[in-house]
Design an enzyme around this catalytic site. Structure first.
Site, mmCIF file in Angstrom:
data_model
loop_
_atom_site.group_PDB
_atom_site.id
_atom_site.type_symbol
_atom_site.label_atom_id
_atom_site.label_comp_id
_atom_site.label_asym_id
_atom_site.label_seq_id
_atom_site.Cartn_x
_atom_site.Cartn_y
_atom_site.Cartn_z
ATOM 1 N N GLU A 43 -3.795 -3.985 1.895
ATOM 2 C CA GLU A 43 -3.967 -2.595 1.462
ATOM 3 C C GLU A 43 -5.451 -2.261 1.257
ATOM 4 O O GLU A 43 -6.184 -3.002 0.614
ATOM 5 C CB GLU A 43 -3.204 -2.381 0.156
ATOM 6 C CG GLU A 43 -3.266 -0.952 -0.371
ATOM 7 C CD GLU A 43 -2.562 -0.793 -1.716
ATOM 8 O OE1 GLU A 43 -2.280 0.362 -2.095
ATOM 9 O OE2 GLU A 43 -2.313 -1.816 -2.399
ATOM 10 N N LYS A 116 2.350 5.942 1.180
ATOM 11 C CA LYS A 116 2.869 5.278 -0.019
ATOM 12 C C LYS A 116 3.655 6.242 -0.884
ATOM 13 O O LYS A 116 3.159 7.314 -1.258
ATOM 14 C CB LYS A 116 1.689 4.676 -0.790
ATOM 15 C CG LYS A 116 2.052 3.793 -1.967
ATOM 16 C CD LYS A 116 0.790 3.140 -2.499
ATOM 17 C CE LYS A 116 1.054 2.166 -3.636
ATOM 18 N NZ LYS A 116 -0.186 1.474 -4.052
ATOM 19 N N CYS A 153 2.394 -1.915 -1.424
ATOM 20 C CA CYS A 153 2.111 -2.407 -2.775
ATOM 21 C C CYS A 153 3.157 -2.013 -3.823
ATOM 22 O O CYS A 153 4.218 -2.619 -3.874
ATOM 23 C CB CYS A 153 0.712 -1.983 -3.200
ATOM 24 S SG CYS A 153 0.031 -3.012 -4.533
#
Length: 294
Positions: A43, A116, A153
């Site tokens: 990331e 995300k 994440c």
């Protein structure tokens, strides 16, 4: 082909953007030399994890898609003939930014992107200041090496995200990551956090009968404001198989190109004996769309 070799590039990041990009490129080339057809980068690999503080100047790091990063890594994908999952700070419009993963096909084209969805806001992880929650949903990206369920994440803690990707046909779950512990935490707490991170992702592999690939950054990064104690990113990039078995694990304190070979037939075989999707009680899950059941 029933097997596919995958490379995960675990690296340290500095304030030198070009140095970080060069390091990512070197990792991709190393993975290709070892037979990789798919390479995953961590990331926000272009620089330090800037979300330790809230600083409007950091918005200057954002870029358009297509843009400089997709051009660089798209050209590399075309040169090497492999699929690359890269990560960047997307500038969508003035005041509108996303934490985005881009999948580049082996011909250099953009196969798709994922924004995300789950955005944290914790000490040293002030992502809500920078990132708008994703609006592309949990949609796998079709590529020449399979249908990739790319998440990012904080998404890795949510079984709902993994399940929806699997239900939409993802053949593997991929998590570019930037996670670490507070250096001031006791060693026992640091170990618990890292083990929880590994365990939750292995459970996604088990519950959905598909492999999980997680690539994390490594090394200490100081808090630019000097207020916090910084972040010790714990590396530990890993690949888990369809029953949660660990196929490959990187170290906790060094840069590494982790290689793993995935058996694409194994998901079919495992799902035949552990048919979780068959036995789901979808008629009884309506409360899952509520925040909490009071």
């Amino acid at each position: 082909m029933n097997t596919i070799r995958v490379g995960l590039v675990q690296q340290r990041c500095t304030n030198d953007r070009q140095e970080n990009i060069d390091k990512s490129i070197a990792g991709i080339r190393e993975a290709k030399a070892q037979g990789a057809r798919l390479v995953v980068l961590q990331e926000l690999h272009f620089g330090p994890y800037f979300c330790q503080t809230e600083d409007t100047a950091c918005f200057d790091l954002a870029e358009l898609i297509p843009g400089p990063s997709t051009e660089v890594f798209g050209s590399l994908a075309r040169e090497l003939g492999l699929v690359i999952v890269t990560s960047l700070f997307e500038r969508r419009a003035p005041g509108l930014y996303h934490n985005t993963a881009v999948v580049l096909e082996a011909d250099g084209s953009i196969a798709g992107r994922y924004r995300k969805m789950h955005i944290p806001d914790d000490p040293c992880y002030y992502e809500k200041f920078y990132f708008t929650p994703g609006d592309l949903g949990f949609t796998p990206i079709a590529t020449s090496v399979g249908c990739l369920g790319v998440l990012i994440c904080w998404d890795q803690w949510y079984p709902e995200a993994a399940r929806l990707m699997a239900m939409a046909g993802a053949e593997m779950l991929i998590y570019p990551t930037a996670i670490g512990f507070d250096p001031a935490d006791a060693p026992e707490e640091q170990a618990r956090q890292r083990e929880a991170w590994v365990t939750i992702q292995r459970s996604h592999a088990i519950a959905n009968g598909i492999p999980v690939l997680s690539v994390n950054r490594v090394g200490f990064e100081a808090d630019p404001s000097g207020v916090g104690s910084g972040a010790q990113f714990w590396g530990n990039s890993f690949a888990a198989g369809c029953q949660g078995e660990l196929l490959a694990v990187a170290g906790n304190d060094q840069e590494q190109v982790l290689m793993v070979e995935l058996d694409r037939q194994r998901s079919e075989d495992v799902r035949r004996i552990w048919p979780y999707l068959r036995d789901r009680r979808i008629d009884a899950y309506t409360d899952l769309v509520r925040r909490y059941r009071d």
